[in-house]
Write a protein that holds these residues in place. Structure first.
Motif, PDB file in Angstrom:
ATOM      1  N   UNK A 102       0.832  -1.207   0.000  1.00  0.00           N
ATOM      2  CA  UNK A 102       0.000   0.000   0.000  1.00  0.00           C
ATOM      3  C   UNK A 102       0.867   1.257   0.000  1.00  0.00           C
ATOM      4  N   UNK A 103       1.934   1.245   0.781  1.00  0.00           N
ATOM      5  CA  UNK A 103       2.852   2.393   0.804  1.00  0.00           C
ATOM      6  C   UNK A 103       3.466   2.618  -0.582  1.00  0.00           C
ATOM      7  N   UNK A 104       3.863   1.531  -1.244  1.00  0.00           N
ATOM      8  CA  UNK A 104       4.448   1.656  -2.580  1.00  0.00           C
ATOM      9  C   UNK A 104       3.419   2.154  -3.594  1.00  0.00           C
ATOM     10  N   UNK A 105       2.175   1.689  -3.499  1.00  0.00           N
ATOM     11  CA  UNK A 105       1.132   2.178  -4.405  1.00  0.00           C
ATOM     12  C   UNK A 105       0.923   3.682  -4.225  1.00  0.00           C
ATOM     13  N   UNK A 106       0.923   4.132  -2.982  1.00  0.00           N
ATOM     14  CA  UNK A 106       0.740   5.563  -2.715  1.00  0.00           C
ATOM     15  C   UNK A 106       1.868   6.403  -3.294  1.00  0.00           C
ATOM     16  N   UNK A 107       3.097   5.968  -3.096  1.00  0.00           N
ATOM     17  CA  UNK A 107       4.233   6.725  -3.625  1.00  0.00           C
ATOM     18  C   UNK A 107       4.289   6.654  -5.146  1.00  0.00           C
ATOM     19  N   UNK A 108       3.913   5.529  -5.715  1.00  0.00           N
ATOM     20  CA  UNK A 108       3.875   5.410  -7.169  1.00  0.00           C
ATOM     21  C   UNK A 108       2.843   6.385  -7.748  1.00  0.00           C
ATOM     22  N   UNK A 109       1.681   6.488  -7.106  1.00  0.00           N
ATOM     23  CA  UNK A 109       0.659   7.436  -7.552  1.00  0.00           C
ATOM     24  C   UNK A 109       1.160   8.870  -7.415  1.00  0.00           C
ATOM     25  N   UNK A 110       1.885   9.146  -6.351  1.00  0.00           N
ATOM     26  CA  UNK A 110       2.461  10.481  -6.170  1.00  0.00           C
ATOM     27  C   UNK A 110       3.441  10.794  -7.297  1.00  0.00           C
ATOM     28  N   UNK A 111       4.256   9.822  -7.658  1.00  0.00           N
ATOM     29  CA  UNK A 111       5.201  10.021  -8.763  1.00  0.00           C
ATOM     30  C   UNK A 111       4.454  10.294 -10.063  1.00  0.00           C
ATOM     31  N   UNK A 112       3.342   9.601 -10.285  1.00  0.00           N
ATOM     32  CA  UNK A 112       2.554   9.826 -11.507  1.00  0.00           C
ATOM     33  C   UNK A 112       1.973  11.229 -11.534  1.00  0.00           C
ATOM     34  N   UNK A 113       1.567  11.741 -10.392  1.00  0.00           N
ATOM     35  CA  UNK A 113       1.040  13.108 -10.329  1.00  0.00           C
ATOM     36  C   UNK A 113       2.109  14.092 -10.791  1.00  0.00           C
ATOM     37  N   UNK A 114       3.363  13.821 -10.446  1.00  0.00           N
ATOM     38  CA  UNK A 114       4.460  14.719 -10.817  1.00  0.00           C
ATOM     39  C   UNK A 114       4.771  14.679 -12.313  1.00  0.00           C
ATOM     40  N   UNK A 115       4.172  13.751 -13.057  1.00  0.00           N
ATOM     41  CA  UNK A 115       4.374  13.723 -14.511  1.00  0.00           C
ATOM     42  C   UNK A 115       3.370  14.604 -15.239  1.00  0.00           C
ATOM     43  N   UNK A 116       2.345  15.078 -14.539  1.00  0.00           N
ATOM     44  CA  UNK A 116       1.287  15.884 -15.142  1.00  0.00           C
ATOM     45  C   UNK A 116       1.265  17.255 -14.470  1.00  0.00           C
ATOM     46  N   UNK A 117       1.914  18.275 -15.079  1.00  0.00           N
ATOM     47  CA  UNK A 117       2.019  19.586 -14.432  1.00  0.00           C
ATOM     48  C   UNK A 117       0.673  20.202 -14.051  1.00  0.00           C
ATOM     49  N   UNK A 118      -0.347  20.016 -14.885  1.00  0.00           N
ATOM     50  CA  UNK A 118      -1.655  20.593 -14.581  1.00  0.00           C
ATOM     51  C   UNK A 118      -2.284  19.915 -13.361  1.00  0.00           C
TER      52      UNK A 118
END
Length: 158
Positions: free
Chosen positions: A115-131
Motif C-alpha cells: 500500500x505504501x508503494x502504491x501511494x508513492x507510485x501514484x504520487x510520482x505519476x502526479x508529478x508527470x502531469x504539471x496541470x
C-alpha cells in the motif's frame, strides 16, 4: 527448487500425490474458476517469515548507516519512478519504505508495504502531469461553506 504446478482436478484425484509434491517444495494449484492456490508446508512458512524479519532488520540497519542519496539510488533500481519525485520527497520515500517494510516483516502482512508503494507510485505519476500537480498542490478555489461544530458522541464517553 521451483514451484511445481498441478491442476485442481489433480488435487481432487490424487491429494496424497500433491501433498508429496508439497513436502518437496511449493505447489501452485491452477483453477479455471478462480485465482491459483499456493500450497506450502507450515514449517517452511514459519522459517521464511523469520528470514523476512531478519532481512528487513538488516536492511533497516544498512539504510540507517548510508546517506539517503545512496539508499535512494539503490531503491531506484527496483522502483525507477522514484526519479519523478522531488528531492525532498525522495528522502521521505526512503524513510517510509524502511518503516513499512519492517512493519510488514514483523506482522507477516506485506500489504502494508504494498500500500505504501502504491501511494508513492501514484504520487510520482502526479508529478508527470504539471496541470494535475498544480491542481492538487494549490489552494482550493471554492468555498464549501461553514464547517459544522463537532458533536460529542455520548456512546464513547467523550
Amino acid at each position: 527448487m521451483g514451484v511445481k504446478e498441478v491442476q485442481w482436478s489433480e488435487l481432487q484425484r490424487d491429494p496424497k500425490g500433491v501433498a508429496a509434491l508439497a513436502d518437496a517444495g511449493d505447489v501452485r494449484v491452477r483453477r479455471r474458476d478462480g485465482a491459483d492456490l499456493l500450497l506450502t508446508r507450515a514449517d517452511r512458512v514459519a522459517t521464511s517469515g523469520e528470514g523476512a524479519i531478519a532481512t528487513m532488520r538488516a536492511l533497516r540497519n544498512l539504510l540507517a548507516h548510508v546517506p539517503v542519496e545512496i539508499a535512494a539510488e539503490a531503491l531506484k533500481e527496483e522502483f525507477p519512478w522514484v526519479d519523478l519525485l522531488p528531492a525532498d520527497a525522495v528522502a521521505q520515500f526512503v524513510t517510509e519504505f524502511v518503516k513499512a517494510a519492517r512493519i510488514s516483516a514483523e506482522l507477516g502482512q506485506w500489504s502494508v508495504l504494498a500500500e505504501m508503494l502504491r501511494g508513492w507510485s501514484a504520487t510520482a505519476m502526479v508529478h508527470t502531469d504539471p496541470e494535475l500537480l498544480r491542481q492538487l498542490s494549490g489552494p482550493l478555489g471554492d468555498d464549501f461553506g461553514p464547517v459544522p461544530v463537532p458533536v460529542e458522541d455520548e456512546s464513547d464517553g467523550r
